[in-house]
Design an enzyme around this catalytic site. Sequence first.
Site, PDB file in Angstrom:
ATOM      1  N   ASP A 334     112.810-100.969  15.422  1.00 22.54           N
ATOM      2  CA  ASP A 334     111.673-100.107  15.685  1.00 22.54           C
ATOM      3  C   ASP A 334     110.428-101.005  15.639  1.00 22.54           C
ATOM      4  OD1 ASP A 334     109.862 -97.790  15.539  1.00 22.54           O
ATOM      5  OD2 ASP A 334     109.661 -98.389  13.441  1.00 22.54           O
ATOM      6  N   ASP A 535     111.959 -97.352  10.153  1.00 28.47           N
ATOM      7  CA  ASP A 535     111.289 -96.873   8.946  1.00 28.47           C
ATOM      8  C   ASP A 535     110.878 -95.404   9.038  1.00 28.47           C
ATOM      9  OD1 ASP A 535     109.320 -97.405  10.960  1.00 28.47           O
ATOM     10  OD2 ASP A 535     107.811 -97.164   9.399  1.00 28.47           O
ATOM     11  N   ASP A 539     112.762 -92.507  13.644  1.00 31.18           N
ATOM     12  CA  ASP A 539     113.877 -93.442  13.783  1.00 31.18           C
ATOM     13  C   ASP A 539     115.179 -92.852  13.257  1.00 31.18           C
ATOM     14  OD1 ASP A 539     112.160 -95.450  14.752  1.00 31.18           O
ATOM     15  OD2 ASP A 539     111.573 -95.937  12.692  1.00 31.18           O
TER      16      ASP A 539
END
Length: 639
Positions: A334, A535, A539
């Site tokens: 991410d 995080d 996600d």
Amino acid sequence: MTSATPPLSNLLKDHPDAIAALVCAILVLLGWQTLAMGWIGVGLFILTAAYVIGGFDSARDGITTLLDEKELDVDLLMIVAALGAAGLGLWQQDYYLMVDGGVLILIFAISGALEGYAMRRTERSIQGLMSLTTDTARVIVQGRETQVAIAALQIGDQVLVKPGELVPTDGIVVEGSSTLNQASITGESMPTEKSIGDEVFAGTLNGSGALQLRIHQPPESSLIQRVIRLVQQAQQDAPPSQQFIERFERGYAKVIVGAGIILGTLPPFLMGWSWEETIYRALIFLVVASPCALMASIMPALLSGIANGARHGILFKNGAQLEKLGNVQAIAFDKTGTLTTGNLQVVDSLAVPHQSPDQVLRIAAALESLSEHPIGAAIVQAARQQHLTWTTASQGQAQAGRGIVGTVDQQPALVGNATFVRSHLPHLDPTLIAQSQQWEAEGNTVVWVAHGGKLLGIIAVADTVRPAAAAAIAQLKAMGIKHIVMLTGDNSRTAHHIAQNIGVDQVYADLLPEGKVSVIKQLQTQYQTVAMVGDGINDAPALAQASVGIAMGLSGSDVALETADTILMADRLEHLERAIRLGRRAQSVVKQNIAFALFFIMVLLIANFMGNITLPLGVLGHEGSTVIVTLSGLRLLRG
Ligand code: ADP
Ligand code: MG
């Protein structure tokens, strides 16, 4: 630590299985010697004591499994084999057979103790976390200090942490500065500077400065408490690999008992063996065919690996994931909060004509006060610094990967990316579009703000790439990870600017949470085992889809921590390399162990069939191989 030599009661409490094994060993030797001297009665008495002390745990476990689950397990097989040997010995008055059974119980007790040792090492390194929580905090009420139970703390309370004290709960520093040792949660004892505005974590150790904290979240959702809950949960659910091996064990145990009964009854009729020979061979068969070494091939190794990881700030929720990590071929990262620090700063803003930048920031802050997103935190912080005041939006609704809608000053309001705002207000101001594109090309994220059905303006937010990101990715490439990509909900201009110097192979931008999932799926068809590192709430679906989900511990959201299989406690991307190496080592140790165990079982079975081994030799071979694979698993504690 109170004294150098722990009192016996403590030793007994901490290592009951090791002590039982030791006592059993002494009794077996003693019983053997006594028999050799011809004192049969005393010898048998001593050996009986050895059976009881060495075999009690296994017998209890085996009988519990039999009664509760109507299943046979290896524990019970061993006890039956030992008792069989003893029975045969008494029947034939060949009392040394009772020594053989004792050795069987002894070695079984030793391997059990070793396994227990690996297990306790794991638990202890994880429970290290729990010992670092305190019961009370010093709350400052009207300038005075009172001790308050952690559970009674309220959001907004001001808490004093004196030098050298443990931080009682997560909070934001509002006064003072200090260096903290965060080793308890990150595994690194590097001192970390904390000053006004920084978040400090429960269970970390304050250095030489006094700190005053404002509590910004309920104490039960502090990082350390969340992790403790996760670990407790993980310990309750047996990982699939373990479930598999347990099912296997039970099926296998039945087969062995069946085969043992056949071997113990038919040969006198079919092959003319004596009854003594037949029962003796059947007992050896029971022992050597038992899959103890096979069982000990996996868990001690994986538990040792988990303990090793925990020592270095890598939390594996179960052993199966550790093994899987060794297979990872591709990794998706991410962007915000993972490859970047997620410590965003508002750098600029632009209002439409007749609106002030302050109004833009004020409306945005009213909505973002509700948000967990790092962009939200940046906007609220900037508005505070400008001394703006606002009432938090009502009916706020965060839309992961897009923005937030809600009501501010009785008017509908929204904040989010261009696509999101455009879905409500089709025509965006061309001046703002031009400015936003320029900001994005510089690597900023642009947030659009609307209120009362009209566009108000845009805010540019800057993020910084984690200093270690590029090096971490280079390391991963060097260790043979084939494909590394970046996933983001942010727009592709910003994404490409950020990705520039990091070394990822591909950038996927403008992704909604579902979009991240489909990229992971697509990668899985090509690379089978794919890890996702993230995080955010946005996600979580991708973390769940990935073969191995990895979350950032310090900055990750609750949902991400819960969904992930592995947590990088210190938020350090460079720990990924260690995690994957550990996974690979675990995998090869497990493979070696299984191969070794199977080989030994085969050799012993064949030897027994050819009539070439005695019970002690069978026991020694069987249990020896079990001890060897257990010790081999413990190798993963090191390094
Ligand atoms: P990433 O995948 O990089 O972690 P997200 O999926 O969380 O990013 O967000 C994608 C985009 O959606 C952000 O770049 C931002 O433009 C917009 N967005 C998401 N949440 C918010 C929010 N709370 N406030 C403003 N914009 C947001
Ligand atoms: Mg993120």
